[in-house]
Motif scaffolding. Structure first.
Motif, PDB file in Angstrom:
ATOM      1  N   PRO A  64       0.656  -1.131   0.130  1.00  0.00           N
ATOM      2  CA  PRO A  64      -0.001  -0.197   0.094  1.00  0.00           C
ATOM      3  C   PRO A  64       0.898   1.315  -0.247  1.00  0.00           C
ATOM      4  CG  PRO A  64       0.162  -0.882   2.335  1.00  0.00           C
ATOM      5  CD  PRO A  64       0.999  -1.917   1.330  1.00  0.00           C
ATOM      6  N   CYS A  65       0.468   2.207  -0.426  1.00  0.00           N
ATOM      7  CA  CYS A  65       0.981   3.568  -0.544  1.00  0.00           C
ATOM      8  C   CYS A  65       0.173   4.640   0.533  1.00  0.00           C
ATOM      9  CB  CYS A  65       0.947   4.302  -1.904  1.00  0.00           C
ATOM     10  SG  CYS A  65       1.664   6.028  -1.931  1.00  0.00           S
ATOM     11  N   ASN A  70      -5.821  10.368   3.896  1.00  0.00           N
ATOM     12  CA  ASN A  70      -7.026   9.696   3.929  1.00  0.00           C
ATOM     13  C   ASN A  70      -7.384   8.811   2.650  1.00  0.00           C
ATOM     14  OD1 ASN A  70      -6.518  11.916   1.987  1.00  0.00           O
ATOM     15  ND2 ASN A  70      -8.610  12.800   2.086  1.00  0.00           N
ATOM     16  N   ARG A  71      -6.498   8.507   2.174  1.00  0.00           N
ATOM     17  CA  ARG A  71      -6.773   7.442   1.083  1.00  0.00           C
ATOM     18  C   ARG A  71      -5.868   6.312   1.102  1.00  0.00           C
ATOM     19  NH1 ARG A  71      -9.466   9.782  -3.258  1.00  0.00           N
ATOM     20  NH2 ARG A  71      -9.595  12.118  -3.267  1.00  0.00           N
ATOM     21  N   TYR A  85       2.657   8.173 -10.683  1.00  0.00           N
ATOM     22  CA  TYR A  85       1.012   7.772 -10.978  1.00  0.00           C
ATOM     23  C   TYR A  85       0.864   7.664  -9.618  1.00  0.00           C
ATOM     24  CZ  TYR A  85       2.234   8.239 -15.727  1.00  0.00           C
ATOM     25  OH  TYR A  85       2.721   8.596 -17.172  1.00  0.00           O
ATOM     26  N   PHE A  86      -0.502   7.803  -9.096  1.00  0.00           N
ATOM     27  CA  PHE A  86      -1.260   7.367  -7.947  1.00  0.00           C
ATOM     28  C   PHE A  86      -2.525   6.814  -8.618  1.00  0.00           C
ATOM     29  CE2 PHE A  86       1.719  10.375  -6.240  1.00  0.00           C
ATOM     30  CZ  PHE A  86       2.206   9.678  -5.371  1.00  0.00           C
ATOM     31  N   LEU A  87      -2.953   5.710  -8.179  1.00  0.00           N
ATOM     32  CA  LEU A  87      -4.196   5.056  -8.495  1.00  0.00           C
ATOM     33  C   LEU A  87      -5.005   4.675  -7.216  1.00  0.00           C
ATOM     34  CD1 LEU A  87      -2.777   2.598 -11.173  1.00  0.00           C
ATOM     35  CD2 LEU A  87      -3.311   5.059 -11.382  1.00  0.00           C
ATOM     36  N   GLU A  88      -6.175   4.924  -7.260  1.00  0.00           N
ATOM     37  CA  GLU A  88      -7.061   4.486  -6.243  1.00  0.00           C
ATOM     38  C   GLU A  88      -8.078   3.329  -6.393  1.00  0.00           C
ATOM     39  OE1 GLU A  88      -8.973   6.980  -2.349  1.00  0.00           O
ATOM     40  OE2 GLU A  88      -9.509   7.439  -4.375  1.00  0.00           O
ATOM     41  N   ALA A  89      -8.180   2.444  -5.655  1.00  0.00           N
ATOM     42  CA  ALA A  89      -9.227   1.209  -5.840  1.00  0.00           C
ATOM     43  C   ALA A  89     -10.352   1.560  -4.869  1.00  0.00           C
ATOM     44  CB  ALA A  89      -8.594   0.011  -5.555  1.00  0.00           C
ATOM     45  N   CYS A  90     -11.252   0.925  -5.040  1.00  0.00           N
ATOM     46  CA  CYS A  90     -12.523   1.180  -4.387  1.00  0.00           C
ATOM     47  C   CYS A  90     -12.707   0.249  -3.212  1.00  0.00           C
ATOM     48  CB  CYS A  90     -13.883   1.042  -5.133  1.00  0.00           C
ATOM     49  SG  CYS A  90     -14.172  -0.550  -6.002  1.00  0.00           S
ATOM     50  N   SER A  91     -11.815  -0.917  -3.043  1.00  0.00           N
ATOM     51  CA  SER A  91     -11.594  -1.896  -2.121  1.00  0.00           C
ATOM     52  C   SER A  91     -10.314  -2.286  -1.825  1.00  0.00           C
ATOM     53  CB  SER A  91     -12.583  -3.148  -2.294  1.00  0.00           C
ATOM     54  OG  SER A  91     -12.269  -3.672  -3.396  1.00  0.00           O
TER      55      SER A  91
END
Length: 356
Positions: A64-65, A70-71, A85-91
């Motif tokens: 994890p980054c 808060n993300r 690059y920053f990618l955000e998943a939903c779970s």
């Protein structure tokens, strides 16, 4: 579908931090062999052409980054040119699935690494004076062995574990192997023989993928521990009845190949010996000191054929691609075998055909 080859994963479930205007946007991602492609989303559908591409060759991944408090579901990619690059998943599950697939694509993009691993696993052999038992005994040594300690992964603490990269370092420093590729091969053997076991998402994911070349991860985020069976006496496998007649034939060919197991369907490196008069194919465990086959079968009435290199053939488990062939015995037992090259596969098929 947009007709391109090599697609391994796609989905609309990730946010993307823009580079020019630093705001988060929903993007549809498609992972290809060495590129992560992303598209704009309108009305839940992706808009072509692609909005951008991230070249994965030489990329580093952090998951994890923790750079945004808060993300918690972020993946960070840093390219060879130091673009981040920053990618955000939903779970968490989706984040880990994407991270696993992207990591595999990064490794595959390194020139020849996967091919080297496949080839090495079919040719690497321990020196005759060293056994896996001896290596594990030394790993347990209180002063010179590998040190187990609590390690954290994604918020969970795992006691008495060590890093994949630490084991690779240890095997090299103790002169059991000469390179990191050999050390990965040897560590995979230790896992296959139940001396080690994976712990946590990263290392368990590699096992579940079933990919012969990536079962053990030379990685500082992959955790491993000693298997509980080390101190226990392992119940002997059922003795295989081998008549002296079977082993009396003339050896016509031998070498290291990978074979899929019949029960667990996992892949293991075996030394195969082809004999004629009578015609038998036996296979040996290279980690065992005794010169006794762990299996074998008569070639009389058998069928041998190459398997297509496109996709995973029926009956084969995992992401093992290429150089596969199948032997079907007279009693309809199917053996799936992998060579390290097309040329080697052709040689084995030709040699076996002559004796069927």
């Amino acid at each position: 579908e947009d007709g391109q080859q090599g697609q391994t994963k796609q989905g609309p479930g990730m946010g993307f931090l823009g580079h020019i205007v630093h705001n988060w946007k929903a993007r549809w991602f498609i992972l290809r062999q060495n590129t992560l492609v992303y598209y704009k989303l309108e009305g839940g559908r992706r808009v072509t052409p692609p909005k951008g591409r991230i070249l994965l060759d030489g990329c580093t991944i952090t998951c994890p980054c923790l750079e945004y408090e808060n993300r918690p579901l972020l993946i960070k990619l840093k390219t060879q040119t130091s673009t981040e690059y920053f990618l955000e998943a939903c779970s968490r599950e989706e984040r880990d699935a994407w991270a696993f697939e992207i990591t595999g694509a990064i490794h595959a993009g390194q020139p020849g690494k996967v091919q080297q691993l496949h080839s090495l696993r079919n040719s690497f052999k321990l020196p005759p004076h060293i056994s896996l038992h001896r290596i594990v005994d030394k790993m347990h040594d209180s002063s010179t062995g590998i040190r187990s300690s609590p390690n954290m992964e994604q918020g969970s603490t795992y006691k008495k574990t060590f890093l994949g990269s630490s084991l690779v370092d240890w095997l090299i420093s103790n002169s059991f192997t000469a390179s990191r590729l050999e050390a990965v091969t040897l560590a995979s053997m230790l896992m296959e023989e139940n001396f080690l076991r994976p712990v946590g998402v990263r290392s368990m994911g590699a096992i579940r993928s079933g990919d012969l070349a990536e079962q053990f991860l030379d990685d500082s985020t992959a955790l491993y521990t000693f298997a509980e069976s080390y101190k226990k006496k392992i119940s002997p496998k059922e003795e295989i009845s081998l008549s002296t007649v079977e082993l009396s034939g003339t050896v016509v060919k031998q070498g290291y190949l990978a074979k899929q197991g019949h029960k667990r369907k996992n892949w293991k490196v075996r030394r195969f010996v082809l004999r004629k008069d009578p015609a038998f194919l036996h296979y040996y465990d290279p980690s065992k000191e005794e010169n006794r086959p762990v299996g074998g079968f008569s070639l009389r009435g058998s069928l041998v054929s190459a398997l297509e290199d496109n996709g995973v053939p029926t009956g084969v488990k995992g992401n093992v691609q290429g150089n596969l062939f199948k032997v079907i015995t007279k009693d309809d037992t199917h053996y799936y075998i992998q060579a390290s090259s097309k040329a080697e596969r052709a040689e084995w098929i030709e040699a076996i055909k002559k004796l069927t």
